[in-house]
Design an enzyme around this catalytic site. Structure first.
Site, PDB file in Angstrom:
ATOM      1  N   ASN A  29     -10.217  -2.927   2.333  1.00  0.00           N
ATOM      2  CA  ASN A  29      -9.888  -2.968   0.903  1.00  0.00           C
ATOM      3  C   ASN A  29     -11.162  -2.774   0.091  1.00  0.00           C
ATOM      4  OD1 ASN A  29      -7.136  -3.387   1.111  1.00  0.00           O
ATOM      5  ND2 ASN A  29      -7.216  -5.566   0.662  1.00  0.00           N
TER       6      ASN A  29
ATOM      7  N   HIS B 250       0.834  -1.222   0.000  1.00  0.00           N
ATOM      8  CA  HIS B 250       0.000   0.000   0.000  1.00  0.00           C
ATOM      9  C   HIS B 250       0.864   1.267   0.000  1.00  0.00           C
ATOM     10  CE1 HIS B 250      -3.885  -2.075   0.867  1.00  0.00           C
ATOM     11  NE2 HIS B 250      -3.100  -2.954   1.437  1.00  0.00           N
TER      12      HIS B 250
ATOM     13  N   HIS C 107      -3.995   1.091  12.050  1.00  0.00           N
ATOM     14  CA  HIS C 107      -3.791  -0.177  12.761  1.00  0.00           C
ATOM     15  C   HIS C 107      -5.151  -0.811  13.053  1.00  0.00           C
ATOM     16  CE1 HIS C 107      -2.437  -3.314  15.176  1.00  0.00           C
ATOM     17  NE2 HIS C 107      -1.820  -2.685  16.145  1.00  0.00           N
TER      18      HIS C 107
END
Ligand code: HDE
Length: 658
Positions: free
Chosen positions: A142, A69, A333
């Site tokens: 995603n 990413h 996170h």
């Protein structure tokens, strides 16, 4: 009104315009052109603190890019809760209608380096940081609802396989190469994801037109302590739209920043992207009532079986001021949760919980990255963590330990009732084993379900994508293995691919037995029809007058005037020439002029042809007829063009080659 996060960030913002140049120590400088030398042609002197500071900072201004990413773009916004969701979660940011929470969302490709092109075939990251009053909550998702692997221990292997091959670092930002397909062929758990990856989901038209999925199974917990399994969804208000493959490849050269620019420009122009947050919920008692394991990240929960409940809307309404400080330094996170949101034993999620902080330690240079302005919560934080590189907080007093008497045991843990986070007390029993549950063993049923849920147009795109990608694989045995794997999903598809990539048809003639479909996975079943913020090129020359631009602007269409030279052209100010732009950068074109000289006439014809072959609407306002066999999406009036533009693509053009 400026929200809490913006107020916090404003304190860090600096405007250098019209200021005196200084060193980092604040010393005003008299010039910035010459280093201090002993004589005009002599050696540079070590005492030149200005030169030393400037050069040293420059020498150190790169940090490692994200291991995956790396290529991304981000924007600020707000999330507004649709109502009170306290029946399912005690998360405060979902507790009341109209409750607004500042957010920061970063979109990304996965495989490519920081400087790679936006429109490559890849999954897209969709990561949102909610700066809630209870602490930061990160939803790190995603644009595809499943993943390639079932256990986090395989992530380094998968990423090594998809990244450029290590001996020559080729190819960049592509899955069309031997090691990726070798991995797929030998790890059948990837079959479902690879079907999505070969579909048009992997070449989105815009970050504004992409769904987002949390992928992993999480848990919602309400104030009564009742828990439910949950999957997260983002639904774009503009609908889900994709490029066609030929377009995607050309844009990668014409404008490698296409998605980045699209998002930035849309926000600058007030076309704020919006996404609704939804959840699918499964009661704990129903955990084993499905014909797939609800903890398996290679499976969706079909929306027809488990409906999506919408909880609120995110609006991205502000671009970053500084790409590095904000987009590059943001640290997401999956373990950043708030009370009411908890984890499941999804083995991919469990591994992710380790990885994200670990990677920030090297990427952002130490344990204090939570103090960087973009990462800082908007609520206060107190603990006994101290020191480390780049520490900014000045904690007062002698105490940095628990338990203590000097400060009456403070900072002190609180109770759950007072808003403290308490982990859901799930009962777990078992032996320590390196093994995978048998309930994760079916790799093909949902892959076939996806295939059966596609329209014929999308199936054709998937066939072509497999043929292209596997066709790029140099080793025949890998091509054969992929075809054999694919036969489990659809032997007809596998046979067509085999023919295109020059290997034997698969031995298997029966796919996995299922006729299940999930219409919700198809982006063409109920496409959103809108002209909002679409970009249209209008071909004009000196003689184009009375062009009805107001009709188009009233439909929120963004117009760019294109001609053969820049500057003024009759009554029009030209945005681009046929050379500085390309039809692949528009959603449709209006031909309001033609050119007589053969070179420009040829360029224009190419411009129109490409638009035709990419199924996009064309309005021909000139007397010269267009040479195409089908008229789908071709009009001679602006009102009809507007309708055609809302339709997006005109798949009825059977002779189009996109
Ligand atoms: Fe990530 N992932 N991931 N991932 N991921 C990272 O964290 C990882 C996975 C996702 O815009 C890394 O800060 C493991 C699934 C996004 O900054 C790293 C596994 C999904 C982003 C990492 C996964 C994602 C990352 C690299 C398998 C969709 C970009 C840089 C167990 C739900 C966030 C970083 C941004 C980034 C680890 C699988 C989404 C290395 C170990 C599944 C959107 O920590």
């Amino acid at each position: 009104m400026t929200n809490k996060k913006q107020q916090q960030l404003n304190a860090y913002k600096v405007d250098d315009a019209n200021q005196t140049l200084t060193t980092n120590q604040g010393l005003a400088l008299t010039e910035d052109e010459h280093s201090l030398k002993l004589g005009e042609r002599g050696p540079t002197l070590l005492e030149d603190f200005h030169f030393r500071e400037k050069m040293t900072h420059f020498d150190h201004e790169r940090i490692p890019e994200r291991v995956v990413h790396a290529r991304g773009t981000a924007a600020h916004g707000v999330f507004e809760s649709y109502g009170d969701a306290s029946d399912i979660t005690k998360a405060d940011f979902l507790s009341a209608k109209g409750k607004v929470t500042p957010v920061f969302t970063r979109f990304s490709t996965v495989a490519g380096s920081r400087g790679s092109a936006d429109t490559v075939r890849d999954a897209r990251g969709f990561a949102t940081k909610f700066y809630t009053d209870e602490g930061n909550y990160d939803l790190v998702g995603n644009n595809i609802p499943v993943f390639f692997i079932q256990d986090a221990i395989k992530f380094p292997d998968f990423v090594h396989a998809v990244k450029p091959e290590p001996h020559n670092e080729i190819p960049q930002a592509q899955s069309a190469h031997d090691t990726f397909w070798d991995f797929i062929a030998n790890n059948p758990e990837s079959t479902h994801m690879v079907m999505w990856h070969m579909s048009d989901r992997s070449i989105p038209r815009s970050y504004r037109m992409m769904e987002g999925f949390g992928v992993n199974t999480y848990r919602f917990v309400n104030a009564k302590g009742e828990a439910r399994f949950v999957k997260f969804h983002w639904k774009p208000v503009l609908g889900v739209h994709s490029l066609v493959w030929d377009e995607a490849q050309k844009i990668a050269g014409k404008d490698p920043d296409f998605h980045r620019r699209d998002l930035y420009d849309a926000i600058e122009n007030g076309y704020y992207p919006e996404y609704e947050l939804g959840v699918q919920l499964i009661d704990e008692k129903d955990e084993f009532n499905f014909d797939f394991d609800i903890l398996d990240p290679t499976k969706i929960w079909p929306e027809e079986q488990v409906p999506v409940r919408l909880l609120g809307k995110m609006t991205l309404n502000q671009n970053v001021d500084n790409f590095f400080a904000e987009t590059e330094q943001v640290a997401f996170h999956v373990g950043h949760v708030v009370p009411g949101i908890d984890f499941s034993n999804d083995p991919l999620l469990q591994g992710r919980l380790f990885s994200y902080t670990d990677t920030q330690l090297i990427r952002l240079g130490g344990p204090n990255f939570h103090e960087l302005p973009i990462n800082k919560p908007v609520c206060p934080f107190h603990n006994n963590q101290r020191d480390g590189y780049g520490r900014q907080t000045i904690n007062k007093g002698p105490v940095s330990y628990h338990q203590n008497a000097i400060q009456q045991n403070s900072p002190a843990p609180t109770t759950e009732a007072a808003g403290g986070y308490a982990h859901y007390a799930e009962k777990v029993e078992g032996h320590k084993v390196r093994a995978r549950s048998q309930s994760f063993a079916d790799h093909f049923t949902q892959a076939r379900m996806f295939w059966l849920s596609m329209t014929e147009v999308k199936r054709e795109h998937i066939r072509k994508a497999f043929s292209f990608e596997v066709g790029k694989v140099a080793r025949t045995e890998i091509r054969q293995q992929v075809v054999d794997l694919l036969a489990n999903v659809c032997p007809i598809l596998a046979t067509a691919v085999a023919e295109n990539v020059g290997v034997q048809p698969p031995a298997k003639t029966e796919p996995v037995q299922t006729d299940q479909t999930s219409p919700a996975v198809s982006q063409l079943r109920a496409p959103k029809k809108t002209t909002y913020s679409k970009k249209v090129a209008v071909i004009v020359d000196d003689t184009t007058t009375d062009f009805p631009s107001s009709l188009l602007e009233a439909e929120d269409i963004q117009l760019e005037r294109v001609s053969i030279k820049q500057g003024k052209c009759g009554e029009h100010t030209i945005d681009h020439t046929l050379d500085t732009t390309s039809p692949v950068l528009y959603d449709g074109i209006i031909v309001a002029a033609t050119f007589n000289d053969p070179v420009n006439a040829g360029k224009l014809q190419q411009f129109i042809d490409e638009t035709y072959h990419h199924y996009k609407p064309i309005a021909n306002l000139t007397d010269k007829p267009l040479p195409y066999v089908t008229s789908a999406g071709i009009s001679s009036t602006i009102p009809q063009f507007i309708k055609d533009l809302a339709e997006t693509r005109h798949w009825a053009r059977k002779d189009a080659q996109g």
